[in-house]
Design an enzyme around this catalytic site. Structure first.
Site, PDB file in Angstrom:
ATOM      1  N   GLN A 259       0.946  -1.318  -0.131  1.00 20.22           N
ATOM      2  CA  GLN A 259       0.019   0.122  -0.328  1.00 20.22           C
ATOM      3  C   GLN A 259       0.803   0.952   0.098  1.00 20.22           C
ATOM      4  O   GLN A 259       0.998   1.991   1.199  1.00 20.22           O
ATOM      5  CB  GLN A 259      -0.990  -0.143   1.046  1.00 20.22           C
ATOM      6  CG  GLN A 259      -1.619   0.811   1.252  1.00 20.22           C
ATOM      7  CD  GLN A 259      -2.385   1.514   0.691  1.00 20.22           C
ATOM      8  OE1 GLN A 259      -2.618   0.666  -0.249  1.00 20.22           O
ATOM      9  NE2 GLN A 259      -2.328   2.873  -0.189  1.00 20.22           N
ATOM     10  N   SER A 260       1.962   1.184  -1.120  1.00 23.13           N
ATOM     11  CA  SER A 260       3.140   2.325  -1.052  1.00 23.13           C
ATOM     12  C   SER A 260       2.113   3.622  -1.888  1.00 23.13           C
ATOM     13  O   SER A 260       1.994   3.356  -2.921  1.00 23.13           O
ATOM     14  CB  SER A 260       4.135   2.056  -1.382  1.00 23.13           C
ATOM     15  OG  SER A 260       5.184   2.742  -1.894  1.00 23.13           O
ATOM     16  N   ASN A 261       2.451   4.768  -0.924  1.00 23.50           N
ATOM     17  CA  ASN A 261       2.426   5.757  -1.587  1.00 23.50           C
ATOM     18  C   ASN A 261       3.355   6.454  -2.456  1.00 23.50           C
ATOM     19  O   ASN A 261       3.190   6.513  -3.667  1.00 23.50           O
ATOM     20  CB  ASN A 261       1.825   7.419  -0.962  1.00 23.50           C
ATOM     21  CG  ASN A 261       0.540   7.150   0.605  1.00 23.50           C
ATOM     22  OD1 ASN A 261      -0.014   6.311  -0.155  1.00 23.50           O
ATOM     23  ND2 ASN A 261       0.732   6.946   1.771  1.00 23.50           N
TER      24      ASN A 261
END
Ligand SMILES: *Cc1c(COP(=O)(O)O)cnc(C)c1O
Length: 336
Positions: A84-86
């Site tokens: 879940q990496s921005n």
């Protein structure tokens, strides 16, 4: 900001290029209701509203990182992050905009197996722009995976540019050193002098850039970062390394203070606790501002609590840097 005289030319002369991704300053706003509640003027720098790919702090870093990739004639960008990496999302989007092939190595580093975490949030956006996604376990094999993937592409004739986790290195950190000029311009226009700045830290580049930027500008500021990684020492080490690297480019010898609090990390990276969720709800209801569950929700909890504990001087204005991550909320839908 279009141009920062002195700063931009010095970097260019030293071989650090920048691609303009952001054409407008992000809003710097007063949090009316919360300031009243806490009897302290609190402002927010909306880097969550930067103009590309649903916004976030990584865009300022990518202005420098992707310029370096272009200069090295790379055609493919590889980066790594949590599922879940921005950072991965913004690398994918801006990388595609600039014509790169993009590979995201997504580590299963958050112990969540709900469907919403596994399938929603940033991943949807990564897929919309057709990033190549490689899922790997969280077992220490990441660097080997990066090496063999790079080798594979290079034997096929690609030129690969690798961006470290969070885009946090000296080159990426320059984006946040530069942001200090934007903050100063906006605070002057508002007639507010910020001596206290608060933000979330995950890989150190944003914090380091801000520290270096204030040194370069020659202004004293107390920059309080709230760590979201349970291990403090590695992040502190990275922060120092990046800060010193940037200062060296500018020929500045300084001995800045590093304020990195581990008091609001919670049980693990990517796991919000009760207080984080309460802060997210509170800011959404009082100001219409949405924080994220991984970074800013924890940092803002720290800010509110530290104000209550008297850790910030009473009555002096504080600037919170909203580093983004709202897309991440949709990976945590069952928590709300
Ligand atoms: C990456 C990220 C941070 C942390 O920034 P670093 O430069 O990695 O310390 C904070 N907030 C959000 C929303 C992020 O995506």
């Amino acid at each position: 900001m279009k141009e920062v005289k002195g700063f931009d030319t010095h970097l260019l002369k030293n071989g650090f290029h920048r691609i303009n991704l952001l054409n407008q300053s992000s809003p710097l706003l007063f949090l009316k209701s919360l300031s009243k509640e806490l009897d302290t003027p609190i402002y927010i720098k909306r880097d969550d509203l930067t103009e590309i790919g649903t916004g976030g702090n990584k865009l300022r870093k990518l202005e420098y990182l992707l310029a370096e990739a272009k200069n090295q004639n790379a055609n493919r960008v590889i980066t790594i992050g949590a599922r879940q990496s921005n950072h991965a999302r913004l690398t994918a989007i801006t990388g595609k905009m600039l014509g790169f092939e993009v590979d995201l190595i997504l580590k299963n580093s958050v112990p969540l197996d709900t469907e919403s975490y596994q399938l929603n949030g940033n991943l949807v956006l990564d897929n919309i722009v057709d990033a190549n996604i490689h899922e790997i376990p969280n077992d220490g094999t990441a660097s080997n995976f990066i090496l063999s993937l790079t080798k594979h592409y290079e034997t096929e004739g690609d030129r690969v540019y690798f961006i470290p986790v969070g885009g946090s290195n000296i080159v990426g950190g320059l984006g946040y050193a530069r942001s200090v000029y934007e903050i100063e311009e906006q605070s002057q226009a508002l007639g507010v002098d910020f001596q206290h700045i608060a933000l979330a830290s995950g890989s150190g580049g944003t914090h380091a850039g801000l520290i270096a930027g204030y040194e370069i500008l020659g202004k004293k500021a107390f920059i309080q970062a709230y760590n979201v990684q349970p291990d403090r020492e590695p992040i502190l080490g990275e922060t120092k390394k990046i800060t010193e690297g940037i200062l060296e480019i500018f020929g500045i010898s300084a001995n800045p203070d590093y304020h990195l609090s581990n008091d609001y990390v919670g049980e693990a990276y990517g796991i919000p606790n009760k207080e984080t969720l309460a802060t997210i709800k509170h800011l959404a209801k009082s100001e219409g501002v949405f924080l994220d569950p991984v970074y800013t929700g924890k940092a803002f909890t720290g800010l509110i609590n530290d104000i209550k504990l008297g850790k910030y001087p009473k009555g002096e204005p504080i600037l919170f840097i909203h580093t983004g991550g709202v897309t991440g909320l949709f990976a945590y839908s069952n928590w709300f």
